[in-house]
Design a protein around this motif. Structure first.
Motif, PDB file in Angstrom:
ATOM      1  N   LEU A 153       0.827  -1.210   0.000  1.00 25.02           N
ATOM      2  CA  LEU A 153       0.000   0.000   0.000  1.00 25.02           C
ATOM      3  C   LEU A 153       0.863   1.263   0.000  1.00 25.02           C
ATOM      4  N   ALA A 154       2.091   1.117   0.535  1.00 24.36           N
ATOM      5  CA  ALA A 154       2.989   2.273   0.618  1.00 24.36           C
ATOM      6  C   ALA A 154       3.911   2.366  -0.593  1.00 24.36           C
ATOM      7  N   GLY A 155       3.797   1.411  -1.516  1.00 25.95           N
ATOM      8  CA  GLY A 155       4.610   1.450  -2.737  1.00 25.95           C
ATOM      9  C   GLY A 155       6.088   1.190  -2.498  1.00 25.95           C
ATOM     10  N   ALA A 156       6.393   0.243  -1.587  1.00 25.99           N
ATOM     11  CA  ALA A 156       7.794   0.008  -1.200  1.00 25.99           C
ATOM     12  C   ALA A 156       8.535  -0.928  -2.143  1.00 25.99           C
ATOM     13  N   ASP A 157       9.860  -0.902  -2.033  1.00 26.69           N
ATOM     14  CA  ASP A 157      10.728  -1.887  -2.671  1.00 26.69           C
ATOM     15  C   ASP A 157      10.495  -3.227  -1.944  1.00 26.69           C
ATOM     16  N   PRO A 158      10.088  -4.296  -2.659  1.00 26.33           N
ATOM     17  CA  PRO A 158       9.762  -5.560  -1.980  1.00 26.33           C
ATOM     18  C   PRO A 158      10.938  -6.146  -1.190  1.00 26.33           C
ATOM     19  N   GLU A 159      12.161  -5.900  -1.643  1.00 25.56           N
ATOM     20  CA  GLU A 159      13.325  -6.446  -0.910  1.00 25.56           C
ATOM     21  C   GLU A 159      13.484  -5.769   0.446  1.00 25.56           C
ATOM     22  N   ALA A 160      13.260  -4.468   0.488  1.00 26.82           N
ATOM     23  CA  ALA A 160      13.356  -3.744   1.764  1.00 26.82           C
ATOM     24  C   ALA A 160      12.289  -4.266   2.726  1.00 26.82           C
ATOM     25  N   ALA A 161      11.082  -4.451   2.202  1.00 21.44           N
ATOM     26  CA  ALA A 161       9.985  -4.934   3.050  1.00 21.44           C
ATOM     27  C   ALA A 161      10.298  -6.342   3.571  1.00 21.44           C
ATOM     28  N   LEU A 162      10.889  -7.164   2.722  1.00 26.02           N
ATOM     29  CA  LEU A 162      11.218  -8.543   3.132  1.00 26.02           C
ATOM     30  C   LEU A 162      12.238  -8.532   4.281  1.00 26.02           C
ATOM     31  N   ASP A 163      13.262  -7.691   4.149  1.00 25.65           N
ATOM     32  CA  ASP A 163      14.263  -7.647   5.218  1.00 25.65           C
ATOM     33  C   ASP A 163      13.714  -7.010   6.489  1.00 25.65           C
ATOM     34  N   PHE A 164      12.847  -6.033   6.352  1.00 23.99           N
ATOM     35  CA  PHE A 164      12.184  -5.483   7.554  1.00 23.99           C
ATOM     36  C   PHE A 164      11.391  -6.612   8.232  1.00 23.99           C
ATOM     37  N   GLY A 165      10.699  -7.401   7.433  1.00 27.11           N
ATOM     38  CA  GLY A 165       9.903  -8.510   7.982  1.00 27.11           C
ATOM     39  C   GLY A 165      10.785  -9.561   8.640  1.00 27.11           C
ATOM     40  N   CYS A 166      11.948  -9.814   8.049  1.00 31.37           N
ATOM     41  CA  CYS A 166      12.862 -10.803   8.640  1.00 31.37           C
ATOM     42  C   CYS A 166      13.396 -10.313   9.989  1.00 31.37           C
ATOM     43  N   ALA A 167      13.675  -9.016  10.081  1.00 30.83           N
ATOM     44  CA  ALA A 167      14.137  -8.461  11.364  1.00 30.83           C
ATOM     45  C   ALA A 167      13.054  -8.661  12.431  1.00 30.83           C
ATOM     46  N   LEU A 168      11.818  -8.410  12.059  1.00 28.76           N
ATOM     47  CA  LEU A 168      10.703  -8.622  12.999  1.00 28.76           C
ATOM     48  C   LEU A 168      10.630 -10.078  13.443  1.00 28.76           C
ATOM     49  N   GLU A 169      10.806 -10.965  12.505  1.00 27.46           N
ATOM     50  CA  GLU A 169      10.687 -12.393  12.801  1.00 27.46           C
ATOM     51  C   GLU A 169      11.826 -12.851  13.730  1.00 27.46           C
ATOM     52  N   MET A 170      12.990 -12.221  13.611  1.00 25.40           N
ATOM     53  CA  MET A 170      14.095 -12.550  14.531  1.00 25.40           C
ATOM     54  C   MET A 170      13.763 -12.106  15.953  1.00 25.40           C
ATOM     55  N   VAL A 171      13.184 -10.929  16.076  1.00 24.94           N
ATOM     56  CA  VAL A 171      12.789 -10.460  17.415  1.00 24.94           C
ATOM     57  C   VAL A 171      11.704 -11.378  17.986  1.00 24.94           C
ATOM     58  N   HIS A 172      10.754 -11.740  17.128  1.00 24.53           N
ATOM     59  CA  HIS A 172       9.680 -12.645  17.566  1.00 24.53           C
ATOM     60  C   HIS A 172      10.273 -13.987  18.034  1.00 24.53           C
ATOM     61  N   ALA A 173      11.198 -14.544  17.248  1.00 25.59           N
ATOM     62  CA  ALA A 173      11.792 -15.845  17.612  1.00 25.59           C
ATOM     63  C   ALA A 173      12.550 -15.739  18.933  1.00 25.59           C
ATOM     64  N   TYR A 174      13.276 -14.632  19.111  1.00 24.39           N
ATOM     65  CA  TYR A 174      13.991 -14.431  20.391  1.00 24.39           C
ATOM     66  C   TYR A 174      12.995 -14.444  21.551  1.00 24.39           C
ATOM     67  N   SER A 175      11.858 -13.757  21.367  1.00 21.48           N
ATOM     68  CA  SER A 175      10.889 -13.663  22.475  1.00 21.48           C
ATOM     69  C   SER A 175      10.339 -15.048  22.820  1.00 21.48           C
ATOM     70  N   LEU A 176      10.158 -15.882  21.796  1.00 22.36           N
ATOM     71  CA  LEU A 176       9.647 -17.240  22.062  1.00 22.36           C
ATOM     72  C   LEU A 176      10.698 -18.075  22.795  1.00 22.36           C
ATOM     73  N   VAL A 177      11.949 -17.965  22.347  1.00 24.08           N
ATOM     74  CA  VAL A 177      13.027 -18.741  22.993  1.00 24.08           C
ATOM     75  C   VAL A 177      13.133 -18.364  24.469  1.00 24.08           C
ATOM     76  N   HIS A 178      13.141 -17.063  24.754  1.00 21.73           N
ATOM     77  CA  HIS A 178      13.277 -16.644  26.148  1.00 21.73           C
ATOM     78  C   HIS A 178      11.999 -16.928  26.953  1.00 21.73           C
ATOM     79  N   ASP A 179      10.844 -16.777  26.315  1.00 22.25           N
ATOM     80  CA  ASP A 179       9.578 -17.042  27.010  1.00 22.25           C
ATOM     81  C   ASP A 179       9.471 -18.518  27.422  1.00 22.25           C
TER      82      ASP A 179
END
Ligand code: GRG
Length: 295
Positions: free
Chosen positions: A61-87
């Motif tokens: 919707l924001a007209g982004a470069d798909p590669e940038a969005a993918l890496d932003f999403g991967c960074a989020l997923e790393m934080v999410h995975a860390y939270s699960l490991v520690h939880d």
């Protein structure tokens, strides 16, 4: 309006996320390969990848470069995975199964799980800093992700969760706790999608926040229902822990029907918030899919 086959698109996007995540964590050094292996173990081979998909949906919707969005999403997923490991650690929820396999500390030992979680969290910010997004977007995304993950966000929610353990909490406290613990990262996922396309404020950004607020809460309401009535084989983790520990949840407050009705109302509100922008119906279809999920 075109109806997006969101389930198939999410599955295909999850495969892209999986491949990119694997490429983002090569072994740093053969001597420390145990930690990169534990990181990959926790990050790969499971997970619905809802957060990166939210980033993707808003990035379109924001007209982004798909590669940038993918890496932003991967960074989020790393934080999410860390939270699960520690939880899952013995000092927190002490869970032995996650995504259908032994949790990280069961597979690699407690100290290595702590380190793998720490490394996933820090590596997320390295990934963000190295994306193809414009500098301004990277700076904003870094601040958003740090705030969402930290003491004013997810860690704050976890702290509140621990402080209220064994106590009956009010509906207001439950909303606050879950807004921080689960909602902050979901909001960051929607915001990062906007940011990846250079949308830093305005109507789309505000709509993304409102959508995130509503689906974040609906997601947690359904999570509470699934902990009570879900199938452990589908969920890939144990169920019934909330009831056994006497925790106040949406299920204990409203019953199954009431909780599902509440989640439906939140989903409708989420969809309304983005209707002016969601021409392809992707966000509406995703919210509906999450409402009906069984894992
Ligand atoms: C900071 C130590 C520390 C903990 C953070 C967020 C959190 C506290 C722990 C995660 C555990 C948990 C049950 C959170 C509630 C949110 C939730 C339902 C997480 C599961 O997310 P999904 O369903 O998981 O997206 P998958 O496996 O699909 O990625």
């Amino acid at each position: 309006m075109t109806v997006i086959p969101v389930q198939e698109e999410l599955r295909d996007y999850a495969a892209r996320v999986e491949a990119r995540l694997a490429a983002l964590i090569p072994d740093a050094d053969p001597e420390t390969a145990l930690i990169s292996e534990a990181m990959r173990y926790s990050l790969l081979g499971g997970g619905k990848r809802i957060r990166p998909y939210l980033t993707y949906a808003f990035s379109r919707l924001a007209g982004a470069d798909p590669e940038a969005a993918l890496d932003f999403g991967c960074a989020l997923e790393m934080v999410h995975a860390y939270s699960l490991v520690h939880d899952d650690l013995p000092a927190m929820d002490n869970d032995v199964m996650r995504r259908g396999r032994p949790t990280c500390h069961v597979a690699y030992g407690e100290a290595n799980a702590i380190l793998a979680g720490d490394a996933l969290l820090t590596h997320a910010f390295s990934v963000l800093a190295n994306t193809a997004a414009p500098d301004g977007a990277v700076r904003r995304a870094t601040a958003e992700l740090a705030d969402a993950a930290g003491y004013a966000g997810m860690v704050g929610g976890q702290t509140l969760d621990m402080l209220t353990e064994g106590k009956t909490v009010t509906r207001e406290t439950l909303v606050k706790l879950q807004r921080l613990k689960t909602g902050a990262l979901i909001r960051a996922a929607c915001r990062l999608g906007c940011l990846s396309g250079g949308v830093f404020d305005g109507e789309l950004y505000t709509a993304a926040d409102r959508y995130a607020e509503k689906i974040g809460l609906a997601f947690q309401v359904i999570d509470d229902v699934l902990d009570g009535v879900g199938d452990p084989a589908l969920l890939g983790k144990s169920v019934g822990k909330d009831k056994a520990s006497g925790k106040t949840t949406w299920l204990s407050l409203l019953g199954e029907e009431g909780a599902r009705d509440y989640a439906t109302r939140l989903t409708d509100e989420a969809i309304s918030a983005v209707t002016p922008f969601d021409k392809e119906g992707r966000l509406a279809a995703l919210a509906t899919l999450l409402l009906g999920r069984n894992k």
